[in-house]
Motif scaffolding. Structure first.
Motif, PDB file in Angstrom:
ATOM      1  N   ASP A   1      -1.206   3.200   8.042  1.00 29.19           N
ATOM      2  CA  ASP A   1      -1.341   4.643   8.226  1.00 29.19           C
ATOM      3  C   ASP A   1      -1.463   5.300   6.843  1.00 29.19           C
ATOM      4  O   ASP A   1      -0.715   4.983   5.931  1.00 29.19           O
ATOM      5  CB  ASP A   1      -0.112   5.174   8.967  1.00 29.19           C
ATOM      6  N   LYS A   2      -2.418   6.213   6.684  1.00 28.65           N
ATOM      7  CA  LYS A   2      -2.625   6.833   5.370  1.00 28.65           C
ATOM      8  C   LYS A   2      -1.397   7.592   4.886  1.00 28.65           C
ATOM      9  O   LYS A   2      -1.114   7.651   3.685  1.00 28.65           O
ATOM     10  CB  LYS A   2      -3.825   7.775   5.432  1.00 28.65           C
ATOM     11  N   LYS A   3      -0.640   8.184   5.818  1.00 23.33           N
ATOM     12  CA  LYS A   3       0.510   8.999   5.410  1.00 23.33           C
ATOM     13  C   LYS A   3       1.686   8.151   4.932  1.00 23.33           C
ATOM     14  O   LYS A   3       2.461   8.583   4.074  1.00 23.33           O
ATOM     15  CB  LYS A   3       0.949   9.891   6.571  1.00 23.33           C
TER      16      LYS A   3
ATOM     17  N   LYS B   1      -6.148   3.345  -1.242  1.00 23.86           N
ATOM     18  CA  LYS B   1      -7.399   2.837  -0.679  1.00 23.86           C
ATOM     19  C   LYS B   1      -7.149   1.532   0.064  1.00 23.86           C
ATOM     20  O   LYS B   1      -6.463   0.644  -0.421  1.00 23.86           O
ATOM     21  CB  LYS B   1      -8.410   2.601  -1.804  1.00 23.86           C
TER      22      LYS B   1
ATOM     23  N   TYR C   1       0.835  -1.185   0.000  1.00 28.15           N
ATOM     24  CA  TYR C   1       0.000   0.000   0.000  1.00 28.15           C
ATOM     25  C   TYR C   1       0.877   1.245   0.000  1.00 28.15           C
ATOM     26  O   TYR C   1       1.630   1.473   0.948  1.00 28.15           O
ATOM     27  CB  TYR C   1      -0.891   0.024   1.239  1.00 28.15           C
TER      28      TYR C   1
ATOM     29  N   GLY D   1       1.413   4.498   4.318  1.00 25.57           N
ATOM     30  CA  GLY D   1       1.125   3.216   3.699  1.00 25.57           C
ATOM     31  C   GLY D   1       1.908   2.116   4.409  1.00 25.57           C
ATOM     32  O   GLY D   1       2.543   2.348   5.444  1.00 25.57           O
TER      33      GLY D   1
ATOM     34  N   CYS E   1      -4.874  -1.891   9.637  1.00 21.82           N
ATOM     35  CA  CYS E   1      -4.788  -1.070   8.431  1.00 21.82           C
ATOM     36  C   CYS E   1      -3.523  -0.221   8.475  1.00 21.82           C
ATOM     37  O   CYS E   1      -3.005   0.081   9.552  1.00 21.82           O
ATOM     38  CB  CYS E   1      -6.008  -0.168   8.285  1.00 21.82           C
TER      39      CYS E   1
ATOM     40  N   HIS F   1      -1.680   6.976   1.172  1.00 21.17           N
ATOM     41  CA  HIS F   1      -3.010   7.428   0.770  1.00 21.17           C
ATOM     42  C   HIS F   1      -3.722   6.455  -0.180  1.00 21.17           C
ATOM     43  O   HIS F   1      -4.748   6.819  -0.770  1.00 21.17           O
ATOM     44  CB  HIS F   1      -2.932   8.812   0.116  1.00 21.17           C
TER      45      HIS F   1
END
Length: 297
Positions: free
Chosen positions: A101-103, A37, A32, A105, A99, A35
């Motif tokens: 972290d969005k920052k 999905k 991932y 991946g 999951c 950011h």
């Protein structure tokens, strides 16, 4: 945004694996980017989840974060952080989610096992549902084992699922060793292993426990305690058992006279050897050999 990379394979029950003592249920990896999905990829309905909904599986899943960071939550542990080189044990029948972290991946890899044989080993090494994560200093061998598993999973030959199951349990064993690597008993294991190897390679002489303890920076009593903890026997008992086991092999696989076997295995006399052999195996060396000969006539 970069598109994530995924690889996964799932292994349902098949007649070929019926009765196999340990099973692999799935394996794969995710990459991932920041950011990206989550979740993505193609998975069976019972494996789909989101951070909000979570999921419950009947299996044990081992997850290794190779890059990035994220979070894990379960009914038993609450929310816990996961960082690079974190290893996670997901327990069966436990609602959970994880999951990236969005920052940042993350890159993660996983293998899913039947719980019957995995859970007792996890309990033995101190893994618990409330503390299912440990961050390792480094894990190059772990990544290598996962890569070997993924490479093998791409091979479409008869019997590959049995080999995959064995590879999955190699990963489990390696993770459990790493899990205990910071424990005091693991740090002192080198001294125990050196002593064990001395005893196995020179059956005719018993090395000095005091010398081995001094070299390891331990007291004699501490080394004896650790040795018995690791082997179940004192150094003297361990070497005696090794001598008798080697004598058994020589009696079964050769025609070497009993007196010579006694000498090769470090006994001071045939009488002493025969007495110890009968005490530990219930029959004399000659009778032991005689029974083997009559059995295979």
């Amino acid at each position: 945004m970069s598109k994530p990379e995924f690889y996964s394979k799932y292994y349902p029950d098949t007649p070929l694996m019926k009765g196999w003592p340990f099973r692999i249920r799935s394996l794969g990896y995710n990459r991932y980017a920041p950011h990206a999905k989550f979740p993505s990829g193609v998975h069976p309905d019972d494996h789909l989840f989101s951070w909000e909904s979570g999921r419950v599986l009947p299996t044990v899943t081992l997850v290794h974060v190779v890059r990035g960071k994220g979070s894990f939550r379960s009914d038993h542990s609450g929310i816990l952080p996961m960082t690079r080189n974190s290893v996670l044990f997901v327990y069966p029948q436990t609602r959970h989610a994880y999951c990236p972290d969005k920052k940042t991946g993350w890159d993660d890899q996983w293998v899913e096992l039947d719980p019957e044989y995995a859970l007792p080993l996890m309990k033995r090494e101190g893994v618990t549902p409330s503390e299912p994560i440990k961050t390792l200093d480094a894990a190059p061998r772990l990544s290598q084992l996962f890569q070997e598993l993924f490479d093998l999973s791409r091979v479409e030959t008869f019997g590959v699922e049995q080999e995959l199951a064995a590879g999955a349990y190699r990963i489990l064993a390696h993770i459990l060793v790493l899990w205990q690597s910071s424990a005091p008993r693991a740090q002192q294991f080198a001294a125990v292993e050196r002593m064990r190897q001395y005893l196995l390679t020179d059956l005719a002489h018993t090395p000095s426990v005091a010398l081995a303890a001094r070299q390891a920076g331990l007291s004699v009593s501490r080394l004896r305690f650790l040795f018995k903890l690791a082997t179940g026997l004192s150094p003297k008992q361990f070497q005696l058992e090794a001598r008798i086991s080697r004598a058994e092999r020589l009696l079964a696989q050769s025609l070497i006279p009993v007196g010579e076997i006694a000498e090769q295995t470090g006994f001071e006399s045939v009488y002493h050897f025969s007495r110890q052999f009968k005490r530990m195996r219930g029959v004399s060396p000659l009778n032991y050999r005689g029974r083997l000969v009559s059995r295979y006539k």
